[in-house]
Design a protein around this motif. Sequence first.
Motif, PDB file in Angstrom:
ATOM      1  N   LEU A  43       0.669  -1.184  -0.248  1.00 55.78           N
ATOM      2  CA  LEU A  43      -0.020   0.031   0.174  1.00 55.78           C
ATOM      3  C   LEU A  43       0.813   1.168   0.110  1.00 55.78           C
ATOM      4  O   LEU A  43       0.782   2.183  -0.961  1.00 55.78           O
ATOM      5  CB  LEU A  43      -0.670   0.027   1.203  1.00 55.78           C
ATOM      6  CG  LEU A  43      -1.893   1.233   1.391  1.00 55.78           C
ATOM      7  CD1 LEU A  43      -2.705   1.348   0.175  1.00 55.78           C
ATOM      8  CD2 LEU A  43      -2.572   1.141   2.471  1.00 55.78           C
ATOM      9  N   GLN A  44       1.656   1.272   0.727  1.00 56.42           N
ATOM     10  CA  GLN A  44       2.896   2.289   1.008  1.00 56.42           C
ATOM     11  C   GLN A  44       3.455   2.600  -0.340  1.00 56.42           C
ATOM     12  O   GLN A  44       3.565   3.702  -1.102  1.00 56.42           O
ATOM     13  CB  GLN A  44       3.893   2.157   1.781  1.00 56.42           C
ATOM     14  CG  GLN A  44       4.699   3.444   2.006  1.00 56.42           C
ATOM     15  CD  GLN A  44       5.527   3.464   3.334  1.00 56.42           C
ATOM     16  OE1 GLN A  44       5.257   2.458   4.331  1.00 56.42           O
ATOM     17  NE2 GLN A  44       6.532   4.275   3.575  1.00 56.42           N
ATOM     18  N   ALA A  45       3.995   1.440  -1.175  1.00 56.21           N
ATOM     19  CA  ALA A  45       4.667   1.757  -2.373  1.00 56.21           C
ATOM     20  C   ALA A  45       3.605   2.182  -3.304  1.00 56.21           C
ATOM     21  O   ALA A  45       3.822   3.114  -4.399  1.00 56.21           O
ATOM     22  CB  ALA A  45       5.113   0.302  -2.861  1.00 56.21           C
ATOM     23  N   VAL A  46       2.236   1.818  -3.489  1.00 61.34           N
ATOM     24  CA  VAL A  46       1.254   2.120  -4.381  1.00 61.34           C
ATOM     25  C   VAL A  46       0.784   3.613  -4.343  1.00 61.34           C
ATOM     26  O   VAL A  46       0.889   4.626  -5.034  1.00 61.34           O
ATOM     27  CB  VAL A  46      -0.043   1.585  -4.343  1.00 61.34           C
ATOM     28  CG1 VAL A  46      -1.156   2.173  -4.965  1.00 61.34           C
ATOM     29  CG2 VAL A  46       0.087   0.162  -4.966  1.00 61.34           C
ATOM     30  N   HIS A  47       0.809   4.145  -2.738  1.00 64.31           N
ATOM     31  CA  HIS A  47       0.735   5.531  -2.425  1.00 64.31           C
ATOM     32  C   HIS A  47       1.705   6.361  -3.040  1.00 64.31           C
ATOM     33  O   HIS A  47       1.648   7.389  -3.547  1.00 64.31           O
ATOM     34  CB  HIS A  47       0.449   5.388  -1.180  1.00 64.31           C
ATOM     35  CG  HIS A  47       0.032   7.075  -0.636  1.00 64.31           C
ATOM     36  ND1 HIS A  47       1.023   7.662   0.038  1.00 64.31           N
ATOM     37  CD2 HIS A  47      -1.022   7.739  -0.663  1.00 64.31           C
ATOM     38  CE1 HIS A  47       0.664   8.878   0.328  1.00 64.31           C
ATOM     39  NE2 HIS A  47      -0.628   9.058   0.110  1.00 64.31           N
ATOM     40  N   GLU A  48       2.899   6.049  -2.581  1.00 60.15           N
ATOM     41  CA  GLU A  48       4.102   6.719  -2.807  1.00 60.15           C
ATOM     42  C   GLU A  48       4.432   6.958  -4.616  1.00 60.15           C
ATOM     43  O   GLU A  48       4.590   8.158  -4.922  1.00 60.15           O
ATOM     44  CB  GLU A  48       5.444   6.175  -2.561  1.00 60.15           C
ATOM     45  CG  GLU A  48       5.372   6.425  -0.837  1.00 60.15           C
ATOM     46  CD  GLU A  48       6.752   5.855  -0.210  1.00 60.15           C
ATOM     47  OE1 GLU A  48       7.346   5.228  -0.635  1.00 60.15           O
ATOM     48  OE2 GLU A  48       6.409   5.846   1.227  1.00 60.15           O
ATOM     49  N   ARG A  49       3.962   5.955  -5.096  1.00 65.55           N
ATOM     50  CA  ARG A  49       3.872   6.112  -6.560  1.00 65.55           C
ATOM     51  C   ARG A  49       3.198   7.188  -7.042  1.00 65.55           C
ATOM     52  O   ARG A  49       3.262   7.946  -8.065  1.00 65.55           O
ATOM     53  CB  ARG A  49       3.666   4.638  -7.430  1.00 65.55           C
ATOM     54  CG  ARG A  49       3.712   4.873  -9.171  1.00 65.55           C
ATOM     55  CD  ARG A  49       3.552   3.658  -9.722  1.00 65.55           C
ATOM     56  NE  ARG A  49       4.607   2.775  -9.565  1.00 65.55           N
ATOM     57  CZ  ARG A  49       4.566   1.636 -10.198  1.00 65.55           C
ATOM     58  NH1 ARG A  49       3.447   1.058 -10.622  1.00 65.55           N
ATOM     59  NH2 ARG A  49       5.483   0.700 -10.070  1.00 65.55           N
ATOM     60  N   CYS A  50       1.730   7.141  -6.553  1.00 67.26           N
ATOM     61  CA  CYS A  50       0.828   8.136  -7.033  1.00 67.26           C
ATOM     62  C   CYS A  50       1.300   9.629  -6.664  1.00 67.26           C
ATOM     63  O   CYS A  50       1.076  10.373  -7.324  1.00 67.26           O
ATOM     64  CB  CYS A  50      -0.671   7.811  -6.210  1.00 67.26           C
ATOM     65  SG  CYS A  50      -1.619   6.123  -6.603  1.00 67.26           S
ATOM     66  N   ARG A 100      -8.362   6.157   5.383  1.00 68.02           N
ATOM     67  CA  ARG A 100      -8.861   4.901   5.873  1.00 68.02           C
ATOM     68  C   ARG A 100      -7.739   3.752   6.469  1.00 68.02           C
ATOM     69  O   ARG A 100      -8.420   2.989   7.195  1.00 68.02           O
ATOM     70  CB  ARG A 100      -9.905   4.302   5.162  1.00 68.02           C
ATOM     71  CG  ARG A 100     -11.145   5.073   4.881  1.00 68.02           C
ATOM     72  CD  ARG A 100     -12.057   4.385   3.596  1.00 68.02           C
ATOM     73  NE  ARG A 100     -13.219   5.128   3.524  1.00 68.02           N
ATOM     74  CZ  ARG A 100     -14.123   4.853   2.549  1.00 68.02           C
ATOM     75  NH1 ARG A 100     -13.880   3.953   1.508  1.00 68.02           N
ATOM     76  NH2 ARG A 100     -14.964   5.664   2.473  1.00 68.02           N
ATOM     77  N   SER A 101      -6.735   3.792   6.117  1.00 71.01           N
ATOM     78  CA  SER A 101      -5.793   2.897   6.115  1.00 71.01           C
ATOM     79  C   SER A 101      -5.166   2.880   7.751  1.00 71.01           C
ATOM     80  O   SER A 101      -4.218   2.455   8.127  1.00 71.01           O
ATOM     81  CB  SER A 101      -4.471   2.738   5.243  1.00 71.01           C
ATOM     82  OG  SER A 101      -3.828   3.908   5.414  1.00 71.01           O
ATOM     83  N   GLY A 102      -5.552   4.206   8.266  1.00 75.23           N
ATOM     84  CA  GLY A 102      -5.135   4.470   9.791  1.00 75.23           C
ATOM     85  C   GLY A 102      -3.627   4.865   9.748  1.00 75.23           C
ATOM     86  O   GLY A 102      -3.144   5.482   8.988  1.00 75.23           O
ATOM     87  N   ASP A 103      -2.954   4.023  10.926  1.00 79.11           N
ATOM     88  CA  ASP A 103      -1.374   4.704  10.993  1.00 79.11           C
ATOM     89  C   ASP A 103      -0.647   4.075   9.725  1.00 79.11           C
ATOM     90  O   ASP A 103       0.818   4.386   9.807  1.00 79.11           O
ATOM     91  CB  ASP A 103      -0.956   4.005  12.426  1.00 79.11           C
ATOM     92  CG  ASP A 103      -1.703   4.761  13.464  1.00 79.11           C
ATOM     93  OD1 ASP A 103      -2.118   5.718  13.352  1.00 79.11           O
ATOM     94  OD2 ASP A 103      -1.726   4.115  14.555  1.00 79.11           O
ATOM     95  N   ILE A 104      -1.006   3.032   8.852  1.00 84.60           N
ATOM     96  CA  ILE A 104      -0.155   2.515   7.993  1.00 84.60           C
ATOM     97  C   ILE A 104       0.508   3.433   7.170  1.00 84.60           C
ATOM     98  O   ILE A 104       1.787   3.425   6.934  1.00 84.60           O
ATOM     99  CB  ILE A 104      -1.000   1.539   7.051  1.00 84.60           C
ATOM    100  CG1 ILE A 104      -1.495   0.465   8.056  1.00 84.60           C
ATOM    101  CG2 ILE A 104      -0.107   1.127   5.967  1.00 84.60           C
ATOM    102  CD1 ILE A 104      -2.569  -0.367   7.416  1.00 84.60           C
ATOM    103  N   LEU A 105      -0.200   4.641   6.555  1.00 91.60           N
ATOM    104  CA  LEU A 105       0.163   5.510   5.656  1.00 91.60           C
ATOM    105  C   LEU A 105       0.458   6.847   6.446  1.00 91.60           C
ATOM    106  O   LEU A 105       0.802   8.029   5.883  1.00 91.60           O
ATOM    107  CB  LEU A 105      -0.779   5.837   4.443  1.00 91.60           C
ATOM    108  CG  LEU A 105      -0.788   4.663   3.491  1.00 91.60           C
ATOM    109  CD1 LEU A 105      -1.756   5.111   2.474  1.00 91.60           C
ATOM    110  CD2 LEU A 105       0.563   4.193   2.787  1.00 91.60           C
TER     111      LEU A 105
END
Length: 184
Positions: A43-50, A100-105
């Motif tokens: 998820l972090q990799a997808v978010h950072e790419r965006c 929605r992912s909470g602390d993850i991102l």
Amino acid sequence: MTAAYTLYAKPGFTATTIERLCAEARISNRAFYECFGSQEELLQAVHERCVEESLAAVAKAVQEAPDTLGGRVTAGIRAYIEFIAADWRRARIMHVEVRRSGDILTTSRQRAIDAFARLVQEASADFPPAAPLNRRLVALGVVGALQELLIEWLLTDDQPPIDELVDTAVHIFIRSLSTPDTDG
């Protein structure tokens, strides 16, 4: 990454299991773990790419914009909104699932906000400020306002047209960043 991009946007990160992700990607669970340590890491990799792709689009638009505060702001906001709106998955990941992912991102989100705030500060640095306020805090405020406009656009049944969204965001940015004689 492609499967995550789609599934994390809808049904969403918390509703996506590794099994479903692997089935969609047509890979084994083992292959998944050879690439990523966890679903959160993906998820972090997808978010950072965006974020990286949208920052590049905005920076390019600001660089090519007319050399006025209004020109830079309008070009940057239009580039961001059009880039985000061009793919609903990117929009949902960057503006809905990130919350929605909470602390993850949390860390990734803060880095993204900081990068966009720095871009706002750089684009407006050549122009007198609207008031003797901390430019970084103003930049953070307008970035937050844009995020809320995009969340409203994503979640409402009656989406405002993109041009209306751009005009509203430009108005907020210009009024926040400039004196009346420099907003053109």
